[in-house]
Write an enzyme that holds these catalytic residues in place. Structure first.
Site, PDB file in Angstrom:
ATOM      1  N   CYS A   7       0.854  -1.188   0.000  1.00 39.45           N
ATOM      2  CA  CYS A   7       0.000   0.000   0.000  1.00 39.45           C
ATOM      3  C   CYS A   7       0.888   1.235   0.000  1.00 39.45           C
ATOM      4  CB  CYS A   7      -0.896   0.017   1.231  1.00 39.45           C
ATOM      5  SG  CYS A   7      -1.998   1.439   1.210  1.00 39.45           S
ATOM      6  N   ASP A  59      -6.145  10.646  -5.058  1.00 41.92           N
ATOM      7  CA  ASP A  59      -5.514   9.650  -4.198  1.00 41.92           C
ATOM      8  C   ASP A  59      -4.191   9.240  -4.844  1.00 41.92           C
ATOM      9  OD1 ASP A  59      -5.162   7.965  -2.090  1.00 41.92           O
ATOM     10  OD2 ASP A  59      -6.962   6.767  -2.435  1.00 41.92           O
ATOM     11  N   ASN A  60      -3.350   8.602  -4.047  1.00 43.46           N
ATOM     12  CA  ASN A  60      -2.117   8.044  -4.581  1.00 43.46           C
ATOM     13  C   ASN A  60      -1.227   9.063  -5.282  1.00 43.46           C
ATOM     14  OD1 ASN A  60      -2.724   5.448  -3.613  1.00 43.46           O
ATOM     15  ND2 ASN A  60      -4.130   5.145  -5.313  1.00 43.46           N
TER      16      ASN A  60
END
Ligand SMILES: *[C@@H]1O[C@H](CO)[C@@H](O)[C@H](O)[C@H]1NC(C)=O
Ligand SMILES: CC(=O)N[C@H]1CO[C@H](CO)[C@@H](O)[C@@H]1O
Length: 918
Positions: free
Chosen positions: A196, A328-329
């Site tokens: 993750c 995100d990310n």
């Protein structure tokens, strides 16, 4: 060339590629030795990896990943074949009590997993020691999970009928079932470590709260994935010229649409990258948490790109415009604060800040947090051990350990169990897939390192720190790169040593989630500065003054005298149409005495009845409103009730007749954005089905909820759509967007809405409002009916929308005798919203209604009224109240306008009862 070297190694050159040169005291293992010694039976696990050189090192820890596998590969009995690790056996899982009340009540899970985001959604990591102890492959039981929402359900009997599409910029789009995927394509099986992007984020959160939850260092796991190389599927669809990206979309329906992201098309075509569409994990059908029945698995990249519950593969010219791809990310520049990030849509969309490949990272697993080692046990050394990984297929080529804060480094031994699979014979099949590894030089998995250190040395120092280097010669940094989302955290991993009598106690940086413990926590609590460049330790010369944390201003919303505990059953009895109770922050409030006084009307309190209204309450209420709360506080939920309510989610039946639900948020997809002026747009939403009615009475509002792209906080605002409440299938909301200007911050909600891509969801709830127009001059205000002879309506800018509803109803019915006047104030002519419609309404009821536009900055050609909504205008067009209790004024506009009109009306003798602000 790195790859040439890699190939020579993978093919078994004489160079010992597992281990870089080690200090003399460290055992130098031999791969041969390992194969011959350790794989043949489980009984030989105790043998150290160092069979052919030094004797097994004295160590306080027993097993070593350098030698042990939990089980042997098929054919392991034959001494001549190479062997590779197989997965640990799973335990028996069941649906856990805490999941029963969530939408995941169909998912069986292992209770050891540590929940990082409360009960739901399910985001978990295993305890670090358990993860390490399982070895190279992680069991399904302990594999970390990152779910954004409820787990989509796919029953066993439906696995093979599940379909997904390959579409977009391709000559031959197609839809394929899992059955077809298995039957008609070549299958491969690879070991792949998924990580993750938030792994180790707790450390970032301790330095400064980021916009993400607190992963410890166990947000990674390794499994054998079986599936089809994605290049084979894409090749069949024939991508067209100009196609550069491949977007993935899952079946997980989230607040901002289905989860989706993209990677580059050329990566999908490159067999070296190993991107799979997988349907088996460790030889079994996928577990629901891991994408049952089919998912993407992308080696070497952050886990967020490996979309689960795969429904669509879309070939495109541009990167995904999915909400989750953009917000995100990403690693934004470290200078961007959480507050600033909320207003930087272009920064979020900048692909150069997106994360794909993982960076080099490592952690110490043993000594574990709080592990105690006796100095009197007779052992001379301690085997310090941990994991490391690189990204993008890059191998970790060096692992270094320091005991003096980076002044000097020693090399640890590194072992790559992944290489064992490369030695499998040609054509080797595993779980129905070809174990197709020998030719590939890329590394898709984590590796293990260890180093024996004399206990005397550990006793004489304050900490152990480690860093990894990858084959791109990128080394983990000393200092943290803090960023808004707290991702890709990879500074040196530091374990502090405490001497306690005859014992050494070890302290990791953090513990996952909200768990206390760790030196970072300790340093922070004692007022130390974690970013002083010395891990928060006192720098010589620094004074002892402790930095105190600024106390957060909180408004007390409870009555300290109230101590009643309320059960779920009792609470739910007040979820109906009388005596509405609701919960904020675990406390129960009785809204009954405020039903009449609430500015949003009784409906907004009934809407929260029997529910946990914390989010809505906190986001839309002012400090003044919060300060009123102790008056209504009647008790506190008991523990069971709290747990039950926190897991509650709204699920509405998509086939229902009426869209709006006063008690639950319901989703609608944004279908179109239609520009109507320089700063206003009609946002068109598609309801669940064509015959579904919006369900909004005339004059009432609905609430819209979005997530702030940066902070993830809910933003909730009331709007009045321009669609009629009885319209079906489509919902149009006219919204003026308050853009940021150099001197002024714009609107959070309106800008977030503007940034919302078509195809994404917004949540709606309602109706709410004090006022409703029933027709024929009849209306209700706060539940009381009254008959109106003349409506005087005053609006400014986008305040026209609620007025628009009433005016339409009033003019539409030729038999409606009600008179009206509408004063509409704007700056310039182009700002007048819905002008054509307003004119049309008026034309159909000319004999009883008038419409006056007034502009503060008219052009030279403007023939209408000029100037503000001033006394002269109000006096001339509205005048004193002729029939108190009958005539009404409805006002909606900017606050300053509302105020001044209010003053003028009062001076003309109007009373509050006859004035209504929308
Ligand atoms: C912590 O130390 C750094 C480096 O000396 C300094 O820039 C920063 O202002 C300090 N923070 C606090 C809160 O004192
Ligand atoms: C050999 C082995 O233990 N395989 C396990 C791999 O994981 C699956 C579940 O994903 C288990 O069912 C297998 O027992």
């Amino acid at each position: 060339m790195a790859y040439d070297t890699g190939r020579a190694q993978a093919l078994g050159s004489s160079k010992n590629f597992y281990f870089p040169p080690s200090p003399p005291s460290t055992a130098r293992p031999s791969r041969r030795g390992s194969f011959d010694g350790s794989y043949t039976s489980l009984a030989s696990l105790a043998l150290s990896f160092s069979l052919d050189t030094s004797p097994p090192s004295l160590s306080s820890s027993s097993s070593s990943l350098f030698s042990s596998y939990s089980s042997a590969a098929p054919g392991a009995k034959s001494q001549n074949r190479p062997c590779y690790p197989l997965p640990p056996v799973n335990g028996v899982k069941q649906v856990l009590t805490e999941d029963l009340k969530t939408p995941d009540s169909h998912v069986e899970r292992d209770p050891r997993l540590i929940r990082l985001t409360g009960v739901h959604p399910f985001n978990v990591e295993p305890p670090l020691s358990d993860l390490y102890d399982e070895g190279f492959l992680t069991s399904e039981d302990l594999h970390y999970v990152r779910n954004h929402g409820p787990v989509p359900k796919c029953d066993d009997q439906d696995i093979y009928d599940w379909t997904f599409s390959v579409e977009g910029m391709v000559a031959k789009p197609f839809t394929i079932s899992v059955r077809d995927l298995i039957d008609n394509y070549e299958q491969v099986t690879y070991p792949i470590t998924l990580v993750c992007a938030g792994n180790r984020r707790k450390e970032q959160n301790l330095v400064r709260k980021s916009k993400g939850f607190s992963w410890g260092p166990a947000g990674l796991s390794t499994a054998l994935w079986t599936g089809v190389p994605i290049g084979d599927l894409i090749a069949r669809a024939l991508p067209r010229r100009g196609a550069k990206y491949v977007c993935f979309e899952g079946a997980d329906k989230l607040p901002n649409g289905y989860y989706g992201t993209s990677v580059k098309l050329n990566w999908c075509r490159d067999a070296n990258k190993g991107i799979l569409v997988a349907h088996k994990m460790n030889g079994s059908a996928l577990h629901p948490d891991h994408g049952k029945p089919v998912r993407v698995v992308i080696p070497g990249q952050i886990g967020g790109r490996s979309v689960k519950w795969l429904k669509r593969i879309i070939v495109t010219a541009e990167p995904s415009d999915n909400w989750y791809h953009i917000y995100d990310n990403r690693v934004l520049p470290t200078s961007i604060t959480p507050e600033a990030s909320a207003d930087l849509p272009d920064t979020w969309k900048d692909e150069s800040y997106a994360i794909y490949d993982l960076n080099a990272n490592s952690a110490i697993c043993y000594p574990a947090h709080d592990e105690k080692v006796s100095l009197a046990s007779g052992a001379d050394t301690y085997k310090v051990r941990g994991y490391a990984y690189g990204g993008g297929g890059r191998r970790i080529t060096r692992m270094e350990v320091t005991l003096d804060k980076g002044k000097s480094w020693r090399l640890a031994g590194v072992r790559y169990p992944e290489d064992d699979y490369r030695l499998a014979p040609e054509g080797e099949m595993l779980y129905g897939g070809r174990l197709d590894m020998w030719w590939r030089e890329t590394s898709f998995c984590w590796c293990f390192w260890e180093l024996d250190i004399a206990l005397a040395e550990l006793e004489g120092t304050q900490d152990i720190m480690v860093r990894a280097m990858d084959e791109g010669l990128m080394v983990q940094p000393r200092d943290m790169y803090w960023s808004v989302l707290g991702m890709m955290n990879n500074p040196w991993f530091r374990v502090v040593i405490h001497k306690e009598g005859n014992t050494l106690r070890f302290e990791h940086p953090t513990q996952p989630a909200l768990m206390p413990g760790g030196w970072m926590d300790r340093v922070k609590k004692s007022g130390g500065n974690l970013t002083n460049g010395f891990w928060g330790e006192k720098v010589s010369g620094e004074d002892d003054s402790v930095i105190e944390e600024e106390p957060v201003k909180e408004i007390c919303m409870t009555n300290p005298k109230v101590d009643r505990l309320i059960t779920l059953e009792e609470f739910k009895q007040h979820g109906g149409d009388t005596e509405p109770w609701f919960v904020v922050n675990g406390h129960v409030y009785d809204g009954t005495p405020f039903l009449e006084g609430h500015p949003g009307g009784a409906a907004s309190i009934f809407g929260a009845a029997g529910q946990d209204a914390t989010e809505e309450f906190v986001t839309i209420h002012s400090e003044n409103a919060k300060a009123m709360m102790p008056e209504y506080h009647i008790g506190t939920l008991d523990q069971d009730a709290r747990a039950a309510l926190s897991g509650e989610v709204e699920e509405t039946d998509p086939s229902r007749e009426v869209f709006l639900d006063p008690k639950a948020w319901t989703k609608a997809v944004l279908q179109d954005k239609i520009r109507v002026s320089a700063d206003s747009k009609v946002f068109r939403f598609k309801l669940d089905h064509e015959a579904q009615q919006i369900g909004l009475p005339v004059g009432q509002h609905l609430m819209m909820r979005l997530r702030d792209p940066a902070t993830r906080d809910a933003i909730i605002r009331a709007y009045t759509p321009i669609s009629e409440g009885t319209d079906k299938g489509i919902l149009d909301v006219l919204i003026k967007i308050y853009y940021d200007t150099p001197g002024r911050k714009g609107g959070r909600m309106t800008q977030a809405l503007d940034a919302l891509p078509v195809g994404h969801f917004v949540d709606f709830k309602g109706p709410v409002g004090k006022f409703e127009y029933l027709g024929n001059g009849l209306c209700t205000v706060g539940g009381k009916q009254r008959s109106v002879g003349r409506f005087n309506m005053v609006c400014g800018g986008s305040g026209v929308t609620p007025i628009f509803q009433v005016l339409r109803a009033l003019t539409k019915d030729p038999a409606d005798p009600t008179e009206c006047v509408l004063l509409d104030g704007n700056r310039v002519e182009e700002d007048i919203l819905c002008r054509v419609q307003l004119d049309a309404f008026l034309n159909s009821a000319k004999h009883r209604c008038r419409l006056i536009h007034t502009l503060t900055r008219p052009s030279e050609t403007w023939a209408g009224r000029k100037g503000r909504m001033d006394r002269a205008l109000i006096e001339a067009e509205i005048g004193p109240c002729q029939q108190p209790g009958k005539d009404m004024v409805l006002i909606c506009g900017p606050e300053t306008m509302e105020k001044s009109v209010h003053e003028i009306l009062k001076s003309l003798g109007w009373t509050e009862d006859d004035i209504l602000f929308f």
